[in-house]
Motif scaffolding. Structure first.
Motif, PDB file in Angstrom:
ATOM      1  N   VAL A   1      -1.277  38.777  17.857  1.00 48.89           N
ATOM      2  CA  VAL A   1      -1.453  37.414  17.366  1.00 48.89           C
ATOM      3  C   VAL A   1      -0.252  36.591  17.818  1.00 48.89           C
ATOM      4  O   VAL A   1       0.853  36.746  17.298  1.00 48.89           O
ATOM      5  N   GLU A   2      -0.502  35.726  18.805  1.00 45.88           N
ATOM      6  CA  GLU A   2       0.555  34.872  19.348  1.00 45.88           C
ATOM      7  C   GLU A   2       0.574  33.523  18.639  1.00 45.88           C
ATOM      8  O   GLU A   2      -0.474  33.023  18.236  1.00 45.88           O
ATOM      9  N   SER A   3       1.765  32.943  18.538  1.00 46.06           N
ATOM     10  CA  SER A   3       1.909  31.628  17.915  1.00 46.06           C
ATOM     11  C   SER A   3       3.182  30.965  18.422  1.00 46.06           C
ATOM     12  O   SER A   3       3.988  31.589  19.116  1.00 46.06           O
ATOM     13  N   GLY A   4       3.347  29.695  18.065  1.00 51.41           N
ATOM     14  CA  GLY A   4       4.562  28.977  18.398  1.00 51.41           C
ATOM     15  C   GLY A   4       4.444  28.003  19.552  1.00 51.41           C
ATOM     16  O   GLY A   4       5.397  27.272  19.845  1.00 51.41           O
TER      17      GLY A   4
ATOM     18  N   VAL B   1       2.870  38.854  16.847  1.00 54.78           N
ATOM     19  CA  VAL B   1       2.819  39.917  15.855  1.00 54.78           C
ATOM     20  C   VAL B   1       1.806  40.952  16.332  1.00 54.78           C
ATOM     21  O   VAL B   1       0.640  40.624  16.579  1.00 54.78           O
ATOM     22  N   ALA B   2       2.252  42.186  16.445  1.00 53.82           N
ATOM     23  CA  ALA B   2       1.400  43.268  16.944  1.00 53.82           C
ATOM     24  C   ALA B   2       1.043  44.220  15.809  1.00 53.82           C
ATOM     25  O   ALA B   2       1.838  44.430  14.886  1.00 53.82           O
ATOM     26  N   SER B   3      -0.143  44.799  15.892  1.00 61.32           N
ATOM     27  CA  SER B   3      -0.578  45.771  14.896  1.00 61.32           C
ATOM     28  C   SER B   3      -1.531  46.770  15.544  1.00 61.32           C
ATOM     29  O   SER B   3      -2.048  46.537  16.645  1.00 61.32           O
TER      30      SER B   3
ATOM     31  N   THR C   1       7.284  42.333  15.687  1.00 61.94           N
ATOM     32  CA  THR C   1       7.195  40.996  16.267  1.00 61.94           C
ATOM     33  C   THR C   1       8.010  40.887  17.548  1.00 61.94           C
ATOM     34  O   THR C   1       9.152  41.349  17.611  1.00 61.94           O
ATOM     35  N   LEU C   2       7.392  40.268  18.530  1.00 61.71           N
ATOM     36  CA  LEU C   2       7.997  39.980  19.825  1.00 61.71           C
ATOM     37  C   LEU C   2       8.230  38.484  19.917  1.00 61.71           C
ATOM     38  O   LEU C   2       7.403  37.703  19.437  1.00 61.71           O
TER      39      LEU C   2
END
Length: 116
Positions: free
Chosen positions: A5-8, A23-25, A76-77
């Motif tokens: 899930v990418e954001s920003g 955020v990776a899962s 988180t990356l």
């Protein structure tokens, strides 16, 4: 299952900055190198930056402007992008792996638009 899930992203003027998050899962995040990719309209997806599983080693296509980092406790990356240029306009994605994306499924990405 594996999920990113990418954001920003957003609209920013030339010379501006953005900090992207991913955020990776669904897998053990701290075991994997991670990478950021981007895809501009009409172009193929290209790698932007890599980071090893511990965060010790990184590689970017533009180290003067882009910094990749990670928080393994938060799965988180991050990608800090400074001095943005119109050519940076693209959808940005993350995935596990260094030399190639490890997983076939991708997130929705986050749109970065650099324009005055």
């Amino acid at each position: 299952q594996v999920q990113f899930v990418e954001s920003g992203g957003g609209l920013v003027q030339p010379g501006g900055s953005l900090r992207l998050s991913c955020v990776a899962s669904g897998f053990t995040f701290s075991d994997y190198s991670m990478s950021w990719y981007r895809q501009a309209p009409g172009k193929k997806r290209d790698v932007v930056a890599h980071i090893t599983s511990t965060g010790r080693d990184t590689s970017t296509t533009d180290s003067a402007r882009f910094t990749i980092s990670r928080d393994n406790a938060k799965n988180t990356l991050y990608l800090q992008m400074n001095s943005l240029e119109p050519a940076d306009t693209a959808v940005y994605y993350c995935n596990a792996g260094w030399s190639a994306p490890f997983y076939d499924n991708w997130g929705q990405g986050t749109q970065v638009t650099v324009s005055s």
